[in-house]
Design a protein around this motif. Structure first.
Motif, PDB file in Angstrom:
ATOM      1  N   GLY A  12       0.819  -1.209   0.000  1.00 40.43           N
ATOM      2  CA  GLY A  12       0.000   0.000   0.000  1.00 40.43           C
ATOM      3  C   GLY A  12       0.852   1.257   0.000  1.00 40.43           C
ATOM      4  N   HIS A  13       0.198   2.398   0.257  1.00 41.70           N
ATOM      5  CA  HIS A  13       0.846   3.700   0.190  1.00 41.70           C
ATOM      6  C   HIS A  13       1.573   4.067   1.471  1.00 41.70           C
ATOM      7  N   GLY A  14       1.563   3.184   2.466  1.00 36.12           N
ATOM      8  CA  GLY A  14       2.257   3.486   3.694  1.00 36.12           C
ATOM      9  C   GLY A  14       1.542   4.565   4.473  1.00 36.12           C
ATOM     10  N   GLY A  15       2.263   5.619   4.855  1.00 36.74           N
ATOM     11  CA  GLY A  15       1.705   6.653   5.713  1.00 36.74           C
ATOM     12  C   GLY A  15       0.747   7.584   5.010  1.00 36.74           C
ATOM     13  N   GLY A  16       0.683   7.534   3.699  1.00 33.93           N
ATOM     14  CA  GLY A  16      -0.253   8.375   2.972  1.00 33.93           C
ATOM     15  C   GLY A  16       0.368   9.699   2.594  1.00 33.93           C
ATOM     16  N   TYR A  47      -9.928  10.095 -22.794  1.00 32.98           N
ATOM     17  CA  TYR A  47      -8.874  10.227 -21.793  1.00 32.98           C
ATOM     18  C   TYR A  47      -9.232   9.440 -20.539  1.00 32.98           C
ATOM     19  N   ARG A  48      -8.168   9.055 -19.829  1.00 37.31           N
ATOM     20  CA  ARG A  48      -8.359   8.416 -18.538  1.00 37.31           C
ATOM     21  C   ARG A  48      -7.751   9.306 -17.458  1.00 37.31           C
ATOM     22  N   TYR A  49      -8.554   9.578 -16.435  1.00 42.06           N
ATOM     23  CA  TYR A  49      -8.104  10.369 -15.299  1.00 42.06           C
ATOM     24  C   TYR A  49      -7.890   9.453 -14.106  1.00 42.06           C
ATOM     25  N   THR A  50      -6.806   9.680 -13.381  1.00 36.73           N
ATOM     26  CA  THR A  50      -6.493   8.889 -12.204  1.00 36.73           C
ATOM     27  C   THR A  50      -6.614   9.768 -10.967  1.00 36.73           C
ATOM     28  N   LEU A  51      -7.527   9.413 -10.095  1.00 33.25           N
ATOM     29  CA  LEU A  51      -7.717  10.091  -8.819  1.00 33.25           C
ATOM     30  C   LEU A  51      -7.094   9.220  -7.731  1.00 33.25           C
ATOM     31  N   ASP A  52      -6.166   9.802  -6.966  1.00 35.73           N
ATOM     32  CA  ASP A  52      -5.454   9.072  -5.918  1.00 35.73           C
ATOM     33  C   ASP A  52      -5.715   9.780  -4.590  1.00 35.73           C
ATOM     34  N   SER A  53      -6.280   9.058  -3.628  1.00 35.25           N
ATOM     35  CA  SER A  53      -6.600   9.669  -2.338  1.00 35.25           C
ATOM     36  C   SER A  53      -5.359   9.974  -1.509  1.00 35.25           C
ATOM     37  N   GLY A  54      -4.227   9.343  -1.845  1.00 31.31           N
ATOM     38  CA  GLY A  54      -3.032   9.466  -1.039  1.00 31.31           C
ATOM     39  C   GLY A  54      -3.032   8.550   0.166  1.00 31.31           C
ATOM     40  N   HIS A  55      -4.138   7.795   0.322  1.00 35.80           N
ATOM     41  CA  HIS A  55      -4.287   6.905   1.477  1.00 35.80           C
ATOM     42  C   HIS A  55      -4.757   5.514   1.047  1.00 35.80           C
ATOM     43  N   GLY A  56      -4.290   5.090  -0.121  1.00 34.53           N
ATOM     44  CA  GLY A  56      -4.509   3.711  -0.529  1.00 34.53           C
ATOM     45  C   GLY A  56      -5.559   3.477  -1.582  1.00 34.53           C
TER      46      GLY A  56
END
Length: 393
Positions: A28-32, A51-60
């Motif tokens: 996983g992303h570890g500590g975020g 197009y493809r958009y990637t949304l990343d929460s920063g928390h996994g």
């Protein structure tokens, strides 16, 4: 058409074309970190770029969304050990979506797509509004399904990146459906905003306006498998539906108009129950849909977001919680996946390999005066929200 403050309060790098090891069961992303959004070219159809958009929460949690059909192609979420996996069904290429997501091409699975103008079924493709009868395309057992032969799931939506003050990231999609498209009256301006927060909640906010009286029912048709999209069937995964009643259907899956109790039937998910526990029941409703494919009447009081469903996977510990402003949810247990479709990771999808929880108004509402109305008139705003919360434990 901004996200309402009451809903926003609840919500709290470009990816490769194929899933990477880090997002297919890796660490996983570890500590975020901060949420982010990226964009990449995904292909073209009909001379238009997708197009493809990637949304990343920063928390996994990472969500990949296509401008074609507003499709959620992938959604990576961590398990109880922080290991991430893609928990939605999808295709690897745009060509596969164009070919197999369409009911006219022998598919009609609608993986991850935005559905409109009218989600679910309209009996015989006919309804009457203000004394005038309208006819929309018939494409499912003599009825109209999910907006007809060319619904919103096959349109290319205009996209705008959104960054919230709360650290969330989002993608606003716009599509204007001209008067008479698929037989529906009125020019309908639709806006759907996907927002991913650092709390790992994905909010889908729908708004629409019209210049003539019309009917509208929008939803998202994501198929979930909380153990991972290539892990096999979902029958051991547990489901709770906040619904004491459902709408029975006839043999063509059109509601009879009755609102019936779930008590004493296989439709009773008022306590967490394995999806497969009663799926082989001889109940006529189960025989018609070859499993679960019905609308549940949500227990609601007043407006605003209300709990609709909870699902969990005992093996991974992943949990999905859904809140919505909609009055109903269509639970579909992937009954018509036949092994003929190859998914994003190269595995075939078979019966029961995913389940859908489509928050929406009831099927065939324009033909049932006792159902909540789906009419939209000039000056009014169609405004609905669904929140998908991902967690593990």
């Amino acid at each position: 058409m901004a996200l309402p403050a009451a809903v926003a309060a609840v919500v709290g790098a470009t990816a490769a074309t194929t899933p990477t090891a880090a997002h297919r069961g890796g660490e996983g992303h570890g500590g975020g970190g901060p949420a982010s959004i990226g964009k990449q070219y995904f292909g073209s159809t009909g001379g238009q770029s997708v197009y493809r958009y990637t949304l990343d929460s920063g928390h996994g949690v990472t969500v990949r969304i296509l401008t074609y059909g507003g499709i959620i192609q992938q959604l990576d979420a961590p398990d109880r050990h922080g290991r991430e996996a893609d928990v939605v069904l999808g295709f690897r290429t745009l060509d596969d979506y164009v070919k197999y997501n369409s009911p006219t091409a022998g598919g009609g699975v609608y993986f991850g797509a935005l559905i409109g103008r009218y989600a679910n079924r309209i009996a015989k493709g006919t309804f009457t509004l203000d004394g005038k009868t309208y006819h929309v395309p018939v494409n499912n057992n003599g009825n109209s399904l999910h907006g007809g032969t060319v619904g919103f799931d096959k349109k290319i939506w205009s996209a705008t990146e959104v960054k919230g003050k709360d650290g969330s990231v989002g993608l606003k999609l716009d599509y204007t459906s001209p008067d008479g498209e698929m037989g529906y009256p009125g020019t309908l301006k639709s806006e759907v905003t996907y927002t991913l927060g650092q709390d790992n909640k994905l909010t889908v906010h729908y708004q629409a306006t019209t210049d003539k009286p019309t009917v509208v029912n929008l939803t998202n048709h994501t198929y979930w498998n909380l153990a991972g999209e290539a892990s096999g069937d979902v029958y051991d995964q547990r489901l709770y539906l906040n619904a004491d009643k459902y709408t029975p259907t006839d043999t063509t899956q059109i509601p009879t108009g009755q609102i019936a109790t779930v008590k004493g039937t296989p439709m009773d998910f008022t306590s967490p129950t394995a999806i497969g526990a009663r799926i082989n029941s001889s109940d006529p409703q189960m025989l018609t849909g070859q499993g679960y494919d019905l609308n549940w009447v949500l227990n609601r009081s007043g407006g605003g977001l209300s709990l609709a469903a909870k699902a969990s996977d005992p093996s991974s510990g992943r949990r999905l919680t859904i809140w919505t402003t909609q009055p109903g949810v269509q639970f579909y247990s992937g009954n018509f996946l036949t092994g003929s479709l190859v998914g994003i990771s190269g595995h075939t999808y078979r019966q029961g390999d995913g389940f859908a929880l489509e928050t929406q108004h009831y099927p065939d509402s324009p033909n049932h005066g006792n159902f909540p109305s789906t009419e939209l008139r000039p000056g009014q705003v169609y405004d609905q929200t669904t929140v998908f919360g991902l967690s593990a434990g």
